[in-house]
Motif scaffolding. Sequence first.
Motif, PDB file in Angstrom:
ATOM      1  N   UNK A  44     -48.634  19.217  14.705  1.00  0.00           N
ATOM      2  CA  UNK A  44     -47.335  18.701  15.158  1.00  0.00           C
ATOM      3  C   UNK A  44     -46.265  18.734  14.068  1.00  0.00           C
ATOM      4  N   UNK A  45     -46.660  18.584  12.813  1.00  0.00           N
ATOM      5  CA  UNK A  45     -45.662  18.629  11.739  1.00  0.00           C
ATOM      6  C   UNK A  45     -45.116  20.037  11.547  1.00  0.00           C
ATOM      7  N   UNK A  46     -45.979  21.021  11.771  1.00  0.00           N
ATOM      8  CA  UNK A  46     -45.496  22.407  11.698  1.00  0.00           C
ATOM      9  C   UNK A  46     -44.539  22.689  12.863  1.00  0.00           C
ATOM     10  N   UNK A  47     -44.943  22.211  14.038  1.00  0.00           N
ATOM     11  CA  UNK A  47     -44.114  22.497  15.211  1.00  0.00           C
ATOM     12  C   UNK A  47     -42.752  21.799  15.091  1.00  0.00           C
ATOM     13  N   UNK A  48     -42.797  20.547  14.636  1.00  0.00           N
ATOM     14  CA  UNK A  48     -41.540  19.805  14.495  1.00  0.00           C
ATOM     15  C   UNK A  48     -40.631  20.491  13.474  1.00  0.00           C
ATOM     16  N   UNK A  49     -41.225  20.994  12.407  1.00  0.00           N
ATOM     17  CA  UNK A  49     -40.418  21.665  11.387  1.00  0.00           C
ATOM     18  C   UNK A  49     -39.820  22.960  11.948  1.00  0.00           C
ATOM     19  N   UNK A  50     -40.653  23.723  12.666  1.00  0.00           N
ATOM     20  CA  UNK A  50     -40.147  24.968  13.260  1.00  0.00           C
ATOM     21  C   UNK A  50     -39.016  24.674  14.240  1.00  0.00           C
ATOM     22  N   UNK A  51     -39.168  23.604  15.009  1.00  0.00           N
ATOM     23  CA  UNK A  51     -38.134  23.237  15.985  1.00  0.00           C
ATOM     24  C   UNK A  51     -36.822  22.886  15.279  1.00  0.00           C
ATOM     25  N   UNK A  52     -36.936  22.164  14.172  1.00  0.00           N
ATOM     26  CA  UNK A  52     -35.753  21.840  13.361  1.00  0.00           C
ATOM     27  C   UNK A  52     -35.075  23.106  12.854  1.00  0.00           C
ATOM     28  N   UNK A  53     -35.910  24.011  12.372  1.00  0.00           N
ATOM     29  CA  UNK A  53     -35.353  25.246  11.814  1.00  0.00           C
ATOM     30  C   UNK A  53     -34.527  25.976  12.871  1.00  0.00           C
ATOM     31  N   UNK A  54     -35.088  26.111  14.070  1.00  0.00           N
ATOM     32  CA  UNK A  54     -34.353  26.891  15.074  1.00  0.00           C
ATOM     33  C   UNK A  54     -33.179  26.113  15.654  1.00  0.00           C
ATOM     34  N   UNK A  55     -33.077  24.813  15.366  1.00  0.00           N
ATOM     35  CA  UNK A  55     -31.922  24.048  15.845  1.00  0.00           C
ATOM     36  C   UNK A  55     -30.672  24.317  14.997  1.00  0.00           C
ATOM     37  N   UNK A  56     -30.841  25.084  13.934  1.00  0.00           N
ATOM     38  CA  UNK A  56     -29.712  25.369  13.036  1.00  0.00           C
ATOM     39  C   UNK A  56     -28.518  25.965  13.796  1.00  0.00           C
ATOM     40  N   UNK A  57     -28.817  26.977  14.621  1.00  0.00           N
ATOM     41  CA  UNK A  57     -27.733  27.652  15.340  1.00  0.00           C
ATOM     42  C   UNK A  57     -26.929  26.707  16.215  1.00  0.00           C
ATOM     43  N   UNK A  58     -27.628  25.832  16.940  1.00  0.00           N
ATOM     44  CA  UNK A  58     -26.928  24.868  17.792  1.00  0.00           C
ATOM     45  C   UNK A  58     -26.094  23.905  16.967  1.00  0.00           C
ATOM     46  N   UNK A  59     -26.644  23.553  15.803  1.00  0.00           N
ATOM     47  CA  UNK A  59     -25.925  22.612  14.947  1.00  0.00           C
ATOM     48  C   UNK A  59     -24.625  23.241  14.443  1.00  0.00           C
ATOM     49  N   UNK A  60     -24.712  24.509  14.045  1.00  0.00           N
ATOM     50  CA  UNK A  60     -23.504  25.200  13.580  1.00  0.00           C
ATOM     51  C   UNK A  60     -22.477  25.246  14.715  1.00  0.00           C
ATOM     52  N   UNK A  61     -22.977  25.522  15.934  1.00  0.00           N
ATOM     53  CA  UNK A  61     -22.059  25.605  17.078  1.00  0.00           C
ATOM     54  C   UNK A  61     -21.388  24.252  17.331  1.00  0.00           C
ATOM     55  N   UNK A  62     -22.179  23.175  17.271  1.00  0.00           N
ATOM     56  CA  UNK A  62     -21.613  21.850  17.551  1.00  0.00           C
ATOM     57  C   UNK A  62     -20.644  21.427  16.445  1.00  0.00           C
TER      58      UNK A  62
END
Length: 610
Positions: free
Chosen positions: A524-542
């Motif tokens: 779960x820690x790997x998955x949570x980290x990967x999910x954070x990583x891919x949230x970068x694009x949305x964060x830049x957009x917001x």
Amino acid sequence: MQHASSFSADLTAWLAERLAAAFPDHPEAAAAARAVPSAKAGFGDCQYAGAMALARTLRLPPRKIAEAVLDGAALPDFVEKAEVAGAGFVNFFVKDAALASRAGECAADGATAGIPQIGAGKTAIVDYSSPNVAKSMHIGHIRSTVIGGAIVELFRALGYTVVGDNHIGDWGTQFGVIIKGWREFADMEAVERDPVPELERIYKESYARAKADPAWMEACRLETVKLQQGDPENRALWQKFISMSRHTFDEIYDRLGISIETTRGESWYQPQLAAREERLEKSGLAHESRGALVVDLRDFDPAAAEQSRKAVESAREKGDAESEAREDGKWICIVRKEDGGFNYNTTDLATMETRVKEYAPSKIVIVTDDRQIPHFQQLFAISRRIGLAPDSTELVHVAFGTITDENGHPFSTRKGGMPKLKELLDEASSRALAIVREKNPDMPGEEARALAEKIGIGAVKYSDMAMDPATTIKFSWDSVLSLQGNSGPYLQYAYARIRSLLAKYDATYPGEDRHGAPIATADPLERALAMRIVAFGDTVAAAGAKCRPNLLADYLFALAQQYSAFYQALPVLKCDEPSIRASRARLCDAVASVLKRGLALLGIQAPERM
Ligand code: ARG
């Protein structure tokens, strides 16, 4: 394949199609389609929460709407399953393989993958920094420069063509005051040494004399008139003041790593003002009042009229004549002064017109402190009303809080005033140098100084962007120069540590290919980290859409913390399963890429070593 969008952006597009198909008579349903990263674990990876808002217009219970969205539809290829939950949410669960592959893309290309290109083919103008000539930039100006600079970078990452414009204050009656003072008592040695403080001194002293002595005042006025009529000597002096000031500004921009494409100051627009004012008068929106030409927003904006009526009434009830006058004045925009001269409003109307005509921008963003909120409310309302700015151009005033002293009081110029920007940067750099020396006693002096400058400037910039622009900042050296907690140096340090971990990995396992390793997300820690990583694009957009670089700062801090949790719990170098080891190394690489790119968008450098 590279993804120029994020899971949320892809799902948003998918939802729009689904809603259009399910409710063909209600285009507003598709228009409001939006998927966002799920806020809580157990609710999938992305979520659609729009059904509740549509229930009334569609006359359907939200759950029915959510069911209609999913009904019989093929899910996007990256979605494992989707389910209706709670009051009418749709939760989407992303396939592990898709997550792994997108997280891996972030490592590969400097984290450009996944940033939705919402600005492609569009132009945005960002008016920022915009200091005034013949005055020193103080720490108040850093906010406009730093926040504006980050907005420029965010827009660029989102695909906009960006025009940064430094709208310097290089016109106005203050120049007559300075010219008169310059002729009478300029200290040429002081000018040689450091011209801007001397110009400031000249202005202050000449202004004080003008207040005390009507003859001096009249002489200043005549100098301004001569300047405006093109008198060669006054023009030359004025040019000299501008170039001396710009030289000083440029030194600061260099240190901050900011370069602004265009510098069109107020003076640039002066030739257009007479025609502009004439049109305004003819349009019937402006009228004469006590010799001045004014626009009263209440004349054509019923909401403004109502708001004003209430405010004036309540001030009157309290017997507060001063605030009554202020409330009344708020709506009146003077576009030609009593003496026939033009002002800030007139210039800004012309600026608006030129920008729209020249660039047909989809956004104009202006970054100043919040004392100018009424000015830009008026400017935007009038610009819309007289057709200077079409509806297709979004007008945004990013108003940041002023910087006060530690007790929350405005800095007073009399009591020493606000620290000068240059002093602040010097102090930041020297505090960082002490730490660099302590940590790396063997680093050569030149290298240590260069590193300290990156850390010090990073700290100052970050402290400014980590907060919502709207908040007032209580200035304290310690918070501005903080090197720990949610700070620029903390993130720089996180980056440098990952880079050294990866160097160790490469040295220890030369035969392993971490670049091509599939990313495993079983833990779960790997998955949570990967999910954070891919949230970068949305964060830049917001962060871009809201003009709030602090959203990106918050994200980067959360990413660094998520990384720490991962790194503390799961071995990377010491993991004895080669495929998991390579996968984790690649996750680390992706975190480093996102940190580096994210910091770059905030205008902060990420040194390889600290
Ligand atoms: N020079 C102004 C100031 O220092 C800021 C100008 C902002 N831009 C504009 N178009 N009015 O307050």
